[in-house]
Design a protein around this motif. Structure first.
Motif, PDB file in Angstrom:
ATOM      1  N   ALA A   1      44.102 -33.326  -0.813  1.00  0.00           N
ATOM      2  CA  ALA A   1      42.715 -33.264  -0.341  1.00  0.00           C
ATOM      3  C   ALA A   1      42.197 -34.667  -0.040  1.00  0.00           C
ATOM      4  CB  ALA A   1      41.839 -32.579  -1.384  1.00  0.00           C
ATOM      5  N   PHE A   2      42.513 -35.629  -0.901  1.00  0.00           N
ATOM      6  CA  PHE A   2      42.113 -37.016  -0.642  1.00  0.00           C
ATOM      7  C   PHE A   2      42.794 -37.547   0.611  1.00  0.00           C
ATOM      8  CE2 PHE A   2      41.382 -37.634  -5.435  1.00  0.00           C
ATOM      9  CZ  PHE A   2      40.043 -37.333  -5.313  1.00  0.00           C
ATOM     10  N   ALA A   3      44.081 -37.267   0.754  1.00  0.00           N
ATOM     11  CA  ALA A   3      44.863 -37.804   1.871  1.00  0.00           C
ATOM     12  C   ALA A   3      44.394 -37.271   3.216  1.00  0.00           C
ATOM     13  CB  ALA A   3      46.343 -37.495   1.675  1.00  0.00           C
TER      14      ALA A   3
ATOM     15  N   GLY B   1      41.388 -36.437   4.098  1.00  0.00           N
ATOM     16  CA  GLY B   1      40.002 -36.738   4.428  1.00  0.00           C
ATOM     17  C   GLY B   1      38.973 -35.785   3.849  1.00  0.00           C
ATOM     18  N   SER B   2      39.267 -35.176   2.740  1.00  0.00           N
ATOM     19  CA  SER B   2      38.269 -34.338   2.093  1.00  0.00           C
ATOM     20  C   SER B   2      37.081 -35.215   1.694  1.00  0.00           C
ATOM     21  CB  SER B   2      38.873 -33.679   0.859  1.00  0.00           C
ATOM     22  OG  SER B   2      37.878 -33.041   0.112  1.00  0.00           O
ATOM     23  N   ASP B   3      35.923 -34.623   1.558  1.00  0.00           N
ATOM     24  CA  ASP B   3      34.753 -35.408   1.176  1.00  0.00           C
ATOM     25  C   ASP B   3      34.671 -35.616  -0.339  1.00  0.00           C
ATOM     26  OD1 ASP B   3      34.130 -32.838   0.519  1.00  0.00           O
ATOM     27  OD2 ASP B   3      32.143 -32.854   1.413  1.00  0.00           O
ATOM     28  N   LEU B   4      35.775 -35.353  -1.049  1.00  0.00           N
ATOM     29  CA  LEU B   4      35.807 -35.642  -2.476  1.00  0.00           C
ATOM     30  C   LEU B   4      35.765 -37.155  -2.675  1.00  0.00           C
ATOM     31  CD1 LEU B   4      38.653 -33.203  -3.569  1.00  0.00           C
ATOM     32  CD2 LEU B   4      36.221 -32.950  -4.023  1.00  0.00           C
ATOM     33  N   ASP B   5      34.945 -37.605  -3.563  1.00  0.00           N
ATOM     34  CA  ASP B   5      34.805 -39.031  -3.830  1.00  0.00           C
ATOM     35  C   ASP B   5      35.727 -39.407  -4.992  1.00  0.00           C
ATOM     36  OD1 ASP B   5      33.990 -41.617  -4.169  1.00  0.00           O
ATOM     37  OD2 ASP B   5      32.038 -41.099  -5.025  1.00  0.00           O
ATOM     38  N   PRO B   6      36.782 -40.190  -4.753  1.00  0.00           N
ATOM     39  CA  PRO B   6      37.711 -40.549  -5.828  1.00  0.00           C
ATOM     40  C   PRO B   6      37.039 -41.248  -7.000  1.00  0.00           C
ATOM     41  CG  PRO B   6      38.622 -41.163  -3.708  1.00  0.00           C
ATOM     42  CD  PRO B   6      37.196 -40.733  -3.468  1.00  0.00           C
ATOM     43  N   ALA B   7      36.034 -42.057  -6.744  1.00  0.00           N
ATOM     44  CA  ALA B   7      35.341 -42.749  -7.839  1.00  0.00           C
ATOM     45  C   ALA B   7      34.621 -41.740  -8.738  1.00  0.00           C
ATOM     46  CB  ALA B   7      34.341 -43.745  -7.274  1.00  0.00           C
ATOM     47  N   ARG B   8      33.990 -40.762  -8.146  1.00  0.00           N
ATOM     48  CA  ARG B   8      33.305 -39.731  -8.927  1.00  0.00           C
ATOM     49  C   ARG B   8      34.324 -38.883  -9.685  1.00  0.00           C
ATOM     50  NH1 ARG B   8      29.520 -35.812  -5.701  1.00  0.00           N
ATOM     51  NH2 ARG B   8      31.509 -35.655  -4.668  1.00  0.00           N
ATOM     52  N   TRP B   9      35.442 -38.575  -9.024  1.00  0.00           N
ATOM     53  CA  TRP B   9      36.486 -37.807  -9.683  1.00  0.00           C
ATOM     54  C   TRP B   9      37.002 -38.567 -10.890  1.00  0.00           C
ATOM     55  CZ3 TRP B   9      41.682 -38.998 -10.444  1.00  0.00           C
ATOM     56  CH2 TRP B   9      42.440 -37.959 -10.965  1.00  0.00           C
ATOM     57  N   TRP B  10      37.199 -39.878 -10.768  1.00  0.00           N
ATOM     58  CA  TRP B  10      37.695 -40.679 -11.877  1.00  0.00           C
ATOM     59  C   TRP B  10      36.708 -40.661 -13.036  1.00  0.00           C
ATOM     60  CZ3 TRP B  10      42.196 -42.173 -13.360  1.00  0.00           C
ATOM     61  CH2 TRP B  10      42.316 -43.161 -14.318  1.00  0.00           C
TER      62      TRP B  10
ATOM     63  N   GLN C   1      53.356 -23.653 -10.861  1.00  0.00           N
ATOM     64  CA  GLN C   1      51.969 -23.373 -10.496  1.00  0.00           C
ATOM     65  C   GLN C   1      51.089 -24.592 -10.762  1.00  0.00           C
ATOM     66  OE1 GLN C   1      51.494 -19.936 -12.983  1.00  0.00           O
ATOM     67  NE2 GLN C   1      51.561 -18.545 -11.239  1.00  0.00           N
ATOM     68  N   MET C   2      51.276 -25.229 -11.902  1.00  0.00           N
ATOM     69  CA  MET C   2      50.468 -26.397 -12.237  1.00  0.00           C
ATOM     70  C   MET C   2      50.812 -27.581 -11.321  1.00  0.00           C
ATOM     71  SD  MET C   2      48.325 -25.597 -14.572  1.00  0.00           S
ATOM     72  CE  MET C   2      48.207 -23.893 -14.086  1.00  0.00           C
ATOM     73  N   MET C   3      52.084 -27.727 -10.946  1.00  0.00           N
ATOM     74  CA  MET C   3      52.461 -28.794 -10.029  1.00  0.00           C
ATOM     75  C   MET C   3      51.815 -28.585  -8.664  1.00  0.00           C
ATOM     76  SD  MET C   3      56.463 -29.570 -11.075  1.00  0.00           S
ATOM     77  CE  MET C   3      56.954 -29.313  -9.422  1.00  0.00           C
ATOM     78  N   ALA C   4      51.755 -27.343  -8.217  1.00  0.00           N
ATOM     79  CA  ALA C   4      51.107 -27.059  -6.935  1.00  0.00           C
ATOM     80  C   ALA C   4      49.640 -27.448  -6.981  1.00  0.00           C
ATOM     81  CB  ALA C   4      51.268 -25.584  -6.580  1.00  0.00           C
ATOM     82  N   GLY C   5      48.979 -27.129  -8.087  1.00  0.00           N
ATOM     83  CA  GLY C   5      47.585 -27.535  -8.243  1.00  0.00           C
ATOM     84  C   GLY C   5      47.432 -29.041  -8.334  1.00  0.00           C
ATOM     85  N   GLY C   6      48.380 -29.687  -9.024  1.00  0.00           N
ATOM     86  CA  GLY C   6      48.340 -31.138  -9.150  1.00  0.00           C
ATOM     87  C   GLY C   6      48.555 -31.861  -7.827  1.00  0.00           C
ATOM     88  N   LEU C   7      49.262 -31.228  -6.907  1.00  0.00           N
ATOM     89  CA  LEU C   7      49.474 -31.819  -5.587  1.00  0.00           C
ATOM     90  C   LEU C   7      48.315 -31.550  -4.641  1.00  0.00           C
ATOM     91  CD1 LEU C   7      53.253 -30.981  -5.097  1.00  0.00           C
ATOM     92  CD2 LEU C   7      52.236 -33.194  -5.672  1.00  0.00           C
ATOM     93  N   ALA C   8      47.512 -30.554  -4.953  1.00  0.00           N
ATOM     94  CA  ALA C   8      46.408 -30.187  -4.072  1.00  0.00           C
ATOM     95  C   ALA C   8      45.320 -31.270  -4.034  1.00  0.00           C
ATOM     96  CB  ALA C   8      45.804 -28.858  -4.503  1.00  0.00           C
TER      97      ALA C   8
END
Length: 102
Positions: A51-53, A55-64, A40-47
């Motif tokens: 999402a980044f791959a 084209g989600s509008d998540l900003d990797p810099a903000r996530w970091w 279950q945690m691996m599935a979440g870790g891959l999500a």
């Protein structure tokens, strides 16, 4: 207005009940609690990378920048998932649902 909160709580309660029933069935297929929790945690870790791959509008810099808060939240989620899985293996769905609701 005021009726939205009770409606959302009712929807959450019913969705959580069906989730618990599904989890109980998955424990019949895969009774090892740690393995199921890890999957279950691996599935979440891959999500998140997915999402980044895609084209989600998540900003990797903000996530970091939020990694500390995300780490704490992730550890708490892991503990909650593990406790739920142990509870579903050892107890009935209805009892687990009551515990999670409290």
């Amino acid at each position: 207005g005021w009726h939205m909160l009770p409606t959302l709580i009712a929807v959450w309660y019913v969705a959580n009940l069906f989730f618990n029933i599904g989890m109980k069935r998955s424990h019949a297929l895969l009774p090892d609690v740690m393995l199921l929790t890890s999957l279950q945690m691996m599935a979440g870790g891959l999500a998140l990378p997915a999402a980044f791959a895609f084209g989600s509008d998540l900003d990797p810099a903000r996530w970091w920048a939020w990694r500390r808060q995300l780490t704490v939240s992730s550890v708490l989620l892991l503990c909650g998932t593990l406790c739920t899985n142990v509870s579903l293996v050892l107890l009935s769905v209805s009892f687990t649902h009551v515990i999670k609701t409290c």
